[in-house]
Write an enzyme that holds these catalytic residues in place. Structure first.
Site, PDB file in Angstrom:
ATOM      1  N   GLU A 110       0.822  -1.198   0.000  1.00 23.97           N
ATOM      2  CA  GLU A 110       0.000   0.000   0.000  1.00 23.97           C
ATOM      3  C   GLU A 110       0.862   1.256   0.000  1.00 23.97           C
ATOM      4  O   GLU A 110       1.909   1.300   0.631  1.00 23.97           O
ATOM      5  CB  GLU A 110      -0.912   0.020   1.231  1.00 23.97           C
ATOM      6  N   CYS A 169       2.838  -6.074  15.531  1.00 22.04           N
ATOM      7  CA  CYS A 169       2.066  -5.195  16.419  1.00 22.04           C
ATOM      8  C   CYS A 169       0.623  -5.699  16.481  1.00 22.04           C
ATOM      9  O   CYS A 169       0.000  -5.934  15.442  1.00 22.04           O
ATOM     10  CB  CYS A 169       2.107  -3.760  15.919  1.00 22.04           C
ATOM     11  N   CYS A 214      -2.099  -3.814  14.459  1.00 19.43           N
ATOM     12  CA  CYS A 214      -1.792  -3.495  13.068  1.00 19.43           C
ATOM     13  C   CYS A 214      -2.195  -4.645  12.152  1.00 19.43           C
ATOM     14  O   CYS A 214      -1.771  -5.796  12.355  1.00 19.43           O
ATOM     15  CB  CYS A 214      -0.300  -3.195  12.917  1.00 19.43           C
ATOM     16  N   GLU A 258       8.590  -2.797   8.529  1.00 16.70           N
ATOM     17  CA  GLU A 258       9.484  -2.123   9.469  1.00 16.70           C
ATOM     18  C   GLU A 258      10.752  -1.746   8.705  1.00 16.70           C
ATOM     19  O   GLU A 258      11.555  -2.614   8.345  1.00 16.70           O
ATOM     20  CB  GLU A 258       9.822  -3.060  10.635  1.00 16.70           C
ATOM     21  N   SER A 279       7.964   4.697  16.998  1.00 13.37           N
ATOM     22  CA  SER A 279       6.700   4.142  17.481  1.00 13.37           C
ATOM     23  C   SER A 279       6.830   3.858  18.975  1.00 13.37           C
ATOM     24  O   SER A 279       7.487   2.895  19.373  1.00 13.37           O
ATOM     25  CB  SER A 279       6.355   2.862  16.719  1.00 13.37           C
ATOM     26  N   CYS A 328      -3.152   0.903   8.252  1.00 12.41           N
ATOM     27  CA  CYS A 328      -2.126   0.242   7.439  1.00 12.41           C
ATOM     28  C   CYS A 328      -2.419  -1.253   7.295  1.00 12.41           C
ATOM     29  O   CYS A 328      -2.601  -1.960   8.277  1.00 12.41           O
ATOM     30  CB  CYS A 328      -0.754   0.450   8.082  1.00 12.41           C
TER      31      CYS A 328
END
Length: 356
Positions: free
Chosen positions: A91, A112, A115, A154, A206, A325
């Site tokens: 994306e 996460c 997420c 990441e 983060s 996301c």
């Protein structure tokens, strides 16, 4: 393709550094590779062997990434579902005010718990050219003057490729170094490598909580760095580039929106060269997490801001079009998988109709 491979292919055709620079800049602006200038036509600048070889190189670059679906949001953003050459999907998000958020991996290994991207795990790394290709796709739609590496993945887990992309965007790409934003959960290698780079980007860390144990539960495979230590590392980098660190805090109702958290924020942020970005969770009804009520978010911002912590609310761009996301990709994958289960293996089973 890596960016170094692009330069080498051009050099093999007989291109000199000045030729490679012009061709690369044309690509980065979303233009044809043989685009000339106002005062100099291509045939008067590029060697014949280079001009003859450009169509094949252009074809290779076009295969890196294509927009499979585009979903404009009411806030002026536009979420792009990008298909790579191997049919994996990532994306990108065109942001208001000439920004673009890009992905650095297909999936993510950090996991996460809030997420969507993390739920798929890490599928593969993106090459440096695939990252830059997302910028090219964005620039073909509108001006892009800021690029944030905050999409899927990441960036610290794909560090060499990300730094190569940042270097090109900050030089030939014409993007100001502080308008390139490297987002990370806090991998120690980031603090070792970034200060040594020719292009030293802005940094977004983060954080999400001041409680080390809670942070480990929310970010189960992030480096085990205490929030206080993480902020000290961030502070050192902020002072070295004379630009504040952005601390990302995804707001989760009943999890990290307490008075205790706010008081700990005041303690940790005191004297820091930093901005706190509160990001209300982009929740769906069936999600394990929910965003705090609007009144609570306003209370938090007023409390922190009035006590010296520069605090901003950053809603995920395009929340009306799967703004969180990984949500758009997840729905697209569901469409593909469902179609395959039904035996639909033709072109119609691809994701181009997802969420339309």
């Amino acid at each position: 393709m890596q960016l170094t491979e692009l330069s080498q292919r051009l050099a093999d055709l007989g291109a000199k550094p000045q030729h490679i620079g012009r061709i690369t800049r044309a690509w980065l602006q979303g233009k044809a590779l043989d685009t000339g200038t106002k005062h100099q036509k291509t045939e008067n600048f590029l060697p014949l062997t280079v001009r003859e070889g450009l169509p094949a190189i252009a074809a290779s670059l076009e295969q890196l990434a294509r927009v499979s679906a585009e979903h404009p949001g009411a806030d002026g953003s536009s979420r792009l579902l990008v298909e790579l050459a191997d049919r994996q999907m990532v994306e990108s998000v065109l942001l208001p005010r000439d920004g673009l958020c890009i992905s650095s991996q297909v999936g993510c290994a950090v996991g996460c718990t809030f997420c969507m991207t993390g739920k798929s795990g890490l599928l593969r790394q993106l090459s440096s050219a695939e990252m830059v290709a997302q910028v090219v796709l964005g620039r073909r739609r509108r001006a892009v003057k800021k690029v944030v590496f905050m999409g899927m993945g990441e960036p610290a887990h794909n560090l060499d490729n990300v730094l190569e992309a940042i270097d090109l965007l900050g030089t030939e790409g014409g993007i100001g170094h502080r308008n390139l934003v490297f987002s990370t959960v806090g991998d120690p290698r980031v603090f070792e490598r970034l200060p040594k780079q020719r292009v030293r980007p802005a940094l977004a860390l983060s954080l999400h909580t001041t409680d080390a144990e809670l942070r480990q539960r929310l970010l189960p495979r992030a480096p085990r760095i205490d929030p206080e230590q993480l902020m000290e590392l961030g502070e050192a980098y902020a002072r070295s580039i004379d630009y504040p660190i952005q601390y990302q805090w995804t707001l989760l109702k009943g999890i990290n929106d307490s008075q205790e958290e706010m008081d700990n924020i005041l303690r940790l942020f005191k004297g820091k060269f930093a901005v706190l970005n509160l990001i209300p969770y982009n929740s769906l009804e069936a999600d394990d997490y929910q965003r705090p009520d609007g009144e609570r978010i306003v209370q938090m911002v007023r409390y922190l801001h009035s006590r010296g912590v520069l605090t901003k609310v950053r809603n995920s761009a395009g929340q009306d079009v799967d703004g969180g996301c990984g949500q758009l990709r997840a729905r697209a994958v569901d469409v593909v998988n469902t179609s395959r289960l039904q035996g639909n293996r033709g072109k119609g089973s691809r994701i181009v109709t997802a969420d339309r």
